[in-house]
Enzyme design. Sequence first.
Site, PDB file in Angstrom:
ATOM      1  N   GLU A 173     -40.937 -60.227  49.728  1.00 26.27           N
ATOM      2  CA  GLU A 173     -39.740 -59.689  49.051  1.00 26.27           C
ATOM      3  C   GLU A 173     -39.311 -58.364  49.697  1.00 26.27           C
ATOM      4  O   GLU A 173     -39.191 -57.341  49.022  1.00 26.27           O
ATOM      5  CB  GLU A 173     -39.976 -59.538  47.542  1.00 26.27           C
ATOM      6  CG  GLU A 173     -40.214 -60.883  46.887  1.00 26.27           C
ATOM      7  CD  GLU A 173     -40.051 -60.903  45.366  1.00 26.27           C
ATOM      8  OE1 GLU A 173     -39.958 -59.847  44.728  1.00 26.27           O
ATOM      9  OE2 GLU A 173     -40.017 -62.028  44.824  1.00 26.27           O
ATOM     10  N   GLU A 296     -43.030 -68.501  45.657  1.00 27.29           N
ATOM     11  CA  GLU A 296     -43.094 -68.029  44.268  1.00 27.29           C
ATOM     12  C   GLU A 296     -42.068 -68.818  43.463  1.00 27.29           C
ATOM     13  O   GLU A 296     -40.864 -68.776  43.771  1.00 27.29           O
ATOM     14  CB  GLU A 296     -42.795 -66.525  44.179  1.00 27.29           C
ATOM     15  CG  GLU A 296     -43.905 -65.675  44.758  1.00 27.29           C
ATOM     16  CD  GLU A 296     -43.746 -64.187  44.487  1.00 27.29           C
ATOM     17  OE1 GLU A 296     -43.111 -63.815  43.481  1.00 27.29           O
ATOM     18  OE2 GLU A 296     -44.255 -63.400  45.301  1.00 27.29           O
TER      19      GLU A 296
HETATM   20  O1  AHR Z   1     -45.127 -62.983  40.702  1.00 24.99           O
HETATM   21  C1  AHR Z   1     -44.809 -61.723  40.229  1.00 24.99           C
HETATM   22  C2  AHR Z   1     -43.943 -60.935  41.198  1.00 24.99           C
HETATM   23  O2  AHR Z   1     -42.701 -61.553  41.312  1.00 24.99           O
HETATM   24  C3  AHR Z   1     -44.419 -60.852  42.625  1.00 24.99           C
HETATM   25  O3  AHR Z   1     -45.349 -59.840  42.805  1.00 24.99           O
HETATM   26  C4  AHR Z   1     -43.167 -60.548  43.371  1.00 24.99           C
HETATM   27  O4  AHR Z   1     -43.208 -61.003  44.693  1.00 24.99           O
HETATM   28  C5  AHR Z   1     -42.089 -61.214  42.533  1.00 24.99           C
HETATM   29  O5  AHR Z   1     -41.034 -60.375  42.291  1.00 24.99           O
END
Ligand code: AHR
Length: 494
Positions: A173, A296
């Site tokens: 991210e 994710e």
């Molecule tokens: O999964 C929780 C968080 O969500 C992670 O650390 C991040 O990459 C995303 O914003």
Amino acid sequence: MHNVIVSTDIAKGKISRHIYGHFAEHLGRCIYEGIWVGEDSPIPNTKGIRNDVLEALKRIKVPVLRWPGGCFADEYHWKDGVGPRENRKRMVNTHWGGVVENNHFGTHEFMLLCDLLECEPYICGNVGSGTVQEMSEWVEYMTSGGESPMANWRKENGREEPWKLKYFGVGNENWGCGGNMRPEYYADLYRRYQTYVRNYGDNKIYKIAGGANVDDYNWTEVLMKNAGWLMDGLSLHYYTIPGDFWLGKGSALDFEEGEWFITMKKALHIDELITKHSTIMDKYDPEKRVGMIIDEWGTWFDVEPGTNPGFLYQQNTIRDALVAGVHFNIFHKHADRVHMTNIAQTVNVLQAMILTEGEKMILTPTYHVFDMFKVHQDAELLAVDGSIGTYEMGGETLPQVTVSASKDAEGKVHVSLVNIDHQNEAVVSLELRGLQSGTPQVSGTILTADRLNAHNTFEQPNVVAPAAFNGAAVEGGKLNVKLPAMSVVTLAIQ
Ligand code: AHR
């Protein structure tokens, strides 16, 4: 009645087992307590890793595990987490709850976990606050076999042989917690950092560039244009949030049918996101060499009342199970581009497989979907066509049923169906084209519930649990399947 044709003789490519991947971050009680309890813990463990969680994860055949973050990855300095544990640096996990991180779970412990699970490690490196040298040395430490400073240090720390490491992420991210960068700037950094992510001996790294958030198509465009040829995978993050990320995401347990509908709508949205990001990737990579790595995904609700807001602990209901089933049916459809996905997160965080409380452990409805769908891992995707009905609320409609099918190495066909309608059953007439035998032998498993927020607790761990499915019957050459409201079904057909 919905009519669906499954062409058992039209294979459309392999569904990578890595689509069933997981993600475990140093966040809340995921790593510490959820996985790592330490060798001296009264909780039965293997070299510090709790046995009950290990056994449960083995059952669902975890193929790949992403670590150490997440946002944590861009603040993690791996050298703090190797060597004798008592000497390891204590730090503050500034991103997640401001708690002390004692670094007891580091590279060696993570690699041990992957060995025990027989899964591939996927390590995410630090671009946001780490140096090129630090990232380069981490790869050297893990994978270099010969004489080198990092290989020697690894040996001193008790590991003679290098580990096999395929998947390596260059940051996380980086448009947000990983450095708030513009895509042009990150693309340049990616080019630089990845240069020093070396292949030692016969270890070949699959390099994953930090990708877009949700519908940031410009990010994908800029990355593919400026660095596409230097990456093997490009990530995408998308969470199913019924409410608003900042103003209130919605409760995991306390919700009405309107929120159920919105949740399903948002889960289905992943289809459009994959399609549009893929179209951009196709422009630069028509052979689909670069994998889309959805590292994710999952539901994100408000934390359970009374728990640390920085720990992201949420309960998990039949709604989560359906969200998982919907995602898998969509991921299968895009298996030519989607090479890996990692649900967030394995234990005690967001859409978890497992919840723990001290020595107690329960399996969530989402866990059961992973268990039911594991038959699709590395199977051949089959062509599916037909009508799937509509689910309507307040003048809006969604497809009521999602379906996908695959054929495994033994020739067994598996069909997975998800009925997202919270109150109406769906009758699906499956035409199985191309089956060799006469009348097919059919068995199945169902996961369903009688209320929207049905979930498992430490007191009642089996409220939502899979059961044998007997709602499928062969009639007039077709397989008629009666799916109750809010249900996930997987059929095995021979
Ligand atoms: O999964 C929780 C968080 O969500 C992670 O650390 C991040 O990459 C995303 O914003």
